[in-house]
Design a protein around this motif. Sequence first.
Motif: not given
Length: 74
Positions: A45-60
Amino acid sequence: MPDDAALLLKKGKSDFVAIGRALIVDPHWVEKVQNHKEETISQQLKQNEQHQTVIPFPLWKLILEVEGWFPIER
């Protein structure tokens, strides 16, 4: 990793192989394996690419905080 899963199934050691973490890292894992494009599977996982995943922020946030849970490129 696809080779490991195939080998395990081939040897008859299991009826299925869990790939949950791999699917979170690369949601297209199965399609890439089916299309013989294993070299394109994301391994981290790339630390700065949370916006491109379907992972909710609390889990991220938890993924980033728990050292060693997921492979993360920082």
